[in-house]
Scaffold this motif. Structure first.
Motif, PDB file in Angstrom:
ATOM      1  N   CYS A  76      -8.026 -32.152   2.835  1.00  0.00           N
ATOM      2  CA  CYS A  76      -7.318 -31.876   1.580  1.00  0.00           C
ATOM      3  C   CYS A  76      -6.514 -33.103   1.147  1.00  0.00           C
ATOM      4  O   CYS A  76      -6.104 -33.915   1.987  1.00  0.00           O
ATOM      5  CB  CYS A  76      -6.352 -30.701   1.765  1.00  0.00           C
ATOM      6  SG  CYS A  76      -7.159 -29.089   1.883  1.00  0.00           S
ATOM      7  N   PRO A  77      -6.288 -33.257  -0.181  1.00  0.00           N
ATOM      8  CA  PRO A  77      -5.437 -34.358  -0.636  1.00  0.00           C
ATOM      9  C   PRO A  77      -4.009 -34.163  -0.162  1.00  0.00           C
ATOM     10  O   PRO A  77      -3.583 -33.031   0.128  1.00  0.00           O
ATOM     11  CB  PRO A  77      -5.532 -34.270  -2.169  1.00  0.00           C
ATOM     12  CG  PRO A  77      -5.925 -32.853  -2.441  1.00  0.00           C
ATOM     13  CD  PRO A  77      -6.798 -32.440  -1.297  1.00  0.00           C
ATOM     14  N   ARG A  78      -3.278 -35.248  -0.074  1.00  0.00           N
ATOM     15  CA  ARG A  78      -1.894 -35.173   0.392  1.00  0.00           C
ATOM     16  C   ARG A  78      -1.065 -34.292  -0.539  1.00  0.00           C
ATOM     17  O   ARG A  78      -1.156 -34.398  -1.756  1.00  0.00           O
ATOM     18  CB  ARG A  78      -1.293 -36.587   0.444  1.00  0.00           C
ATOM     19  CG  ARG A  78       0.098 -36.635   1.035  1.00  0.00           C
ATOM     20  CD  ARG A  78       0.559 -38.071   1.194  1.00  0.00           C
ATOM     21  NE  ARG A  78       1.877 -38.146   1.813  1.00  0.00           N
ATOM     22  CZ  ARG A  78       2.495 -39.283   2.107  1.00  0.00           C
ATOM     23  NH1 ARG A  78       1.907 -40.445   1.831  1.00  0.00           N
ATOM     24  NH2 ARG A  78       3.694 -39.256   2.671  1.00  0.00           N
ATOM     25  N   GLY A  79      -0.259 -33.418   0.058  1.00  0.00           N
ATOM     26  CA  GLY A  79       0.588 -32.519  -0.726  1.00  0.00           C
ATOM     27  C   GLY A  79      -0.124 -31.292  -1.241  1.00  0.00           C
ATOM     28  O   GLY A  79       0.426 -30.554  -2.067  1.00  0.00           O
ATOM     29  N   CYS A  80      -1.329 -31.031  -0.758  1.00  0.00           N
ATOM     30  CA  CYS A  80      -2.094 -29.865  -1.216  1.00  0.00           C
ATOM     31  C   CYS A  80      -1.360 -28.579  -0.858  1.00  0.00           C
ATOM     32  O   CYS A  80      -0.865 -28.420   0.266  1.00  0.00           O
ATOM     33  CB  CYS A  80      -3.477 -29.873  -0.577  1.00  0.00           C
ATOM     34  SG  CYS A  80      -4.537 -28.502  -1.097  1.00  0.00           S
ATOM     35  N   THR A  81      -1.305 -27.652  -1.805  1.00  0.00           N
ATOM     36  CA  THR A  81      -0.613 -26.376  -1.566  1.00  0.00           C
ATOM     37  C   THR A  81      -1.525 -25.351  -0.905  1.00  0.00           C
ATOM     38  O   THR A  81      -1.048 -24.351  -0.365  1.00  0.00           O
ATOM     39  CB  THR A  81      -0.100 -25.782  -2.887  1.00  0.00           C
ATOM     40  OG1 THR A  81      -1.222 -25.479  -3.734  1.00  0.00           O
ATOM     41  CG2 THR A  81       0.843 -26.760  -3.583  1.00  0.00           C
ATOM     42  N   HIS A  82      -2.840 -25.551  -0.969  1.00  0.00           N
ATOM     43  CA  HIS A  82      -3.853 -24.640  -0.411  1.00  0.00           C
ATOM     44  C   HIS A  82      -3.868 -23.296  -1.133  1.00  0.00           C
ATOM     45  O   HIS A  82      -4.485 -22.344  -0.649  1.00  0.00           O
ATOM     46  CB  HIS A  82      -3.648 -24.413   1.088  1.00  0.00           C
ATOM     47  CG  HIS A  82      -3.464 -25.667   1.867  1.00  0.00           C
ATOM     48  ND1 HIS A  82      -4.410 -26.671   1.931  1.00  0.00           N
ATOM     49  CD2 HIS A  82      -2.415 -26.108   2.628  1.00  0.00           C
ATOM     50  CE1 HIS A  82      -3.966 -27.659   2.697  1.00  0.00           C
ATOM     51  NE2 HIS A  82      -2.767 -27.348   3.119  1.00  0.00           N
ATOM     52  N   LEU A  83      -3.196 -23.204  -2.284  1.00  0.00           N
ATOM     53  CA  LEU A  83      -3.226 -21.976  -3.070  1.00  0.00           C
ATOM     54  C   LEU A  83      -4.522 -21.909  -3.868  1.00  0.00           C
ATOM     55  O   LEU A  83      -5.278 -22.881  -3.963  1.00  0.00           O
ATOM     56  CB  LEU A  83      -2.011 -21.914  -3.997  1.00  0.00           C
ATOM     57  CG  LEU A  83      -0.644 -21.880  -3.296  1.00  0.00           C
ATOM     58  CD1 LEU A  83       0.488 -21.898  -4.313  1.00  0.00           C
ATOM     59  CD2 LEU A  83      -0.534 -20.651  -2.399  1.00  0.00           C
ATOM     60  N   SER A  84      -4.787 -20.746  -4.471  1.00  0.00           N
ATOM     61  CA  SER A  84      -6.068 -20.536  -5.150  1.00  0.00           C
ATOM     62  C   SER A  84      -6.297 -21.479  -6.316  1.00  0.00           C
ATOM     63  O   SER A  84      -7.442 -21.718  -6.703  1.00  0.00           O
ATOM     64  CB  SER A  84      -6.149 -19.083  -5.638  1.00  0.00           C
ATOM     65  OG  SER A  84      -5.056 -18.798  -6.508  1.00  0.00           O
ATOM     66  N   ASP A  85      -5.210 -22.042  -6.886  1.00  0.00           N
ATOM     67  CA  ASP A  85      -5.360 -22.950  -8.019  1.00  0.00           C
ATOM     68  C   ASP A  85      -5.161 -24.410  -7.624  1.00  0.00           C
ATOM     69  O   ASP A  85      -5.024 -25.283  -8.488  1.00  0.00           O
ATOM     70  CB  ASP A  85      -4.370 -22.585  -9.133  1.00  0.00           C
ATOM     71  CG  ASP A  85      -2.913 -22.626  -8.652  1.00  0.00           C
ATOM     72  OD1 ASP A  85      -2.692 -22.788  -7.432  1.00  0.00           O
ATOM     73  OD2 ASP A  85      -2.007 -22.487  -9.505  1.00  0.00           O
ATOM     74  N   ALA A  86      -5.153 -24.708  -6.327  1.00  0.00           N
ATOM     75  CA  ALA A  86      -4.920 -26.072  -5.860  1.00  0.00           C
ATOM     76  C   ALA A  86      -6.141 -26.941  -6.156  1.00  0.00           C
ATOM     77  O   ALA A  86      -7.260 -26.603  -5.738  1.00  0.00           O
ATOM     78  CB  ALA A  86      -4.607 -26.082  -4.372  1.00  0.00           C
TER      79      ALA A  86
END
Length: 356
Positions: A304-314
């Motif tokens: 994942c990119p740095r600072g990714c929230t991993h939420l459905s809209d990330a």
């Protein structure tokens, strides 16, 4: 022009006066001046806090020696703002004989190796300290009566891993229901699982996992945690209850957290029994630490990119992209949903915080 004559000699006139002639009124109470300097207490003994009851602490001294004995203590005034909990290693002074009527004093706490905490809910910043210095957590859940709650177990796992504690899981009442579907929710996790039925309680197997460890037992009310503790430590005599058939809720039976020594064929360890809880807030946990509880997803999230929230809209989230490509099993998809629900709670809390 000076109003003093040249013959005036001030030094001579005031030579007879110095600070030694200053007199003060005696202190009628003969009190010593207050000071912030505290005694070092080099003679303090270090013991294990076994339990807390209305401002009194049961502490075990000389552990694992012929002189081992429990004493009753109170806390020193300077520690009034320091939480002292079961599992703490306390520095104790005073009468440490343990004789009836004696009361020693806790004057310090040894640096903790771990601290298990929870909050009332996910938005509550006030943390409740549960136990100190545990290195294992045994999550107890029933296969039925009450129904198992996978997301509550997720929260236990998050709290354990955030504290650096190894989680274990035991499913009780497997004679009432097959726990396979529930356990599939945890496929891919590094989680040792025990199953227990009314007539087939794996006491020796679970006990072997406790040897050499301090294990905190947690679980929803009514899942059989106290029954399991009594089987492992017969002298514990922890109260047991039943599940309300109308509400499906268990009755709180263990009212306090207490350390109990387990002694089995393979050695000894410590069982730390806690009161049953129906919720386990994670307001004290940093959101970035939550992913660590989802081992198989954490590996994918490394892309994942740095600072990714991993939420459905990330955007560009490796977890979401893997799900869209059909690379996640049904179990992993359920785990991802549980992870996102937890992370969304923290995202909502951040948006409601002042200054946002």
């Amino acid at each position: 022009m000076s109003w003093l004559d040249d013959s005036d000699d001030l030094d001579d006139d005031f030579e007879s006066y110095d600070e030694s002639s200053f007199r003060t009124r005696p202190n009628p109470k003969a009190n010593r001046p207050r000071t912030k300097r505290r005694p070092a207490h080099e003679d303090a003994q270090i013991g294990r806090v076994l339990g807390v009851d209305r401002g009194r602490y049961s502490v075990l001294l000389d552990e694992d020696t012929p002189e081992e004995h429990a004493i009753t203590t109170t806390r020193a005034r300077e520690l009034r703002r320091t939480p002292i909990v079961t599992g703490d290693r306390a520095r104790v002074v005073g009468d440490t004989s343990g004789d009836e009527g004696t009361l020693a004093r806790i004057v310090g706490i040894v640096e903790r190796t771990s601290l298990l905490r929870r909050s009332a809910d996910d938005t509550d910043q006030v943390e409740r300290v549960i136990v100190a210095n545990a290195d294992q957590m045994l999550v107890v859940v029933a296969a039925a009566d009450p129904e198992p709650r996978a997301r509550l177990v997720d929260r236990y796992l998050v709290a354990a891993l955030d504290a650096g504690i190894r989680p274990l899981l035991v499913v009780t009442k497997t004679d009432l229901a097959d726990p396979s579907e529930f356990l599939s929710h945890f496929d891919g996790l590094d989680l040792r699982v025990f199953t227990s039925a009314q007539d087939e309680m794996p006491v020796d197997e679970i006990g072997a996992a406790l040897v050499g460890h301090s294990t905190v037992f947690v679980g929803h009310s009514g899942v059989g945690k106290s029954t399991l503790v009594n089987a492992l430590v017969p002298s514990a005599l922890r109260a047991t209850g039943h599940v309300n058939q109308v509400t499906g809720r268990g009755r709180h039976t263990s009212s306090s957290t207490v350390s109990l020594r387990y002694e089995g064929p393979e050695g000894a360890g410590w069982v730390i029994d806690t009161p049953g809880v129906r919720s386990f807030g994670l307001g004290h946990v940093q959101p970035e630490n939550i992913l660590a509880a989802f081992t198989e997803l954490a590996e994918i999230a490394e892309d994942c990119p740095r600072g990714c929230t991993h939420l459905s809209d990330a955007p560009d989230c490796a977890l979401i992209e893997a799900a869209e490509r059909g690379e996640l099993s049904e179990t992993a998809l359920a785990r991802l949903d549980s992870l996102q629900r937890l992370l969304q709670t923290f995202a909502d809390k951040a948006e409601q915080s002042p200054g946002r």
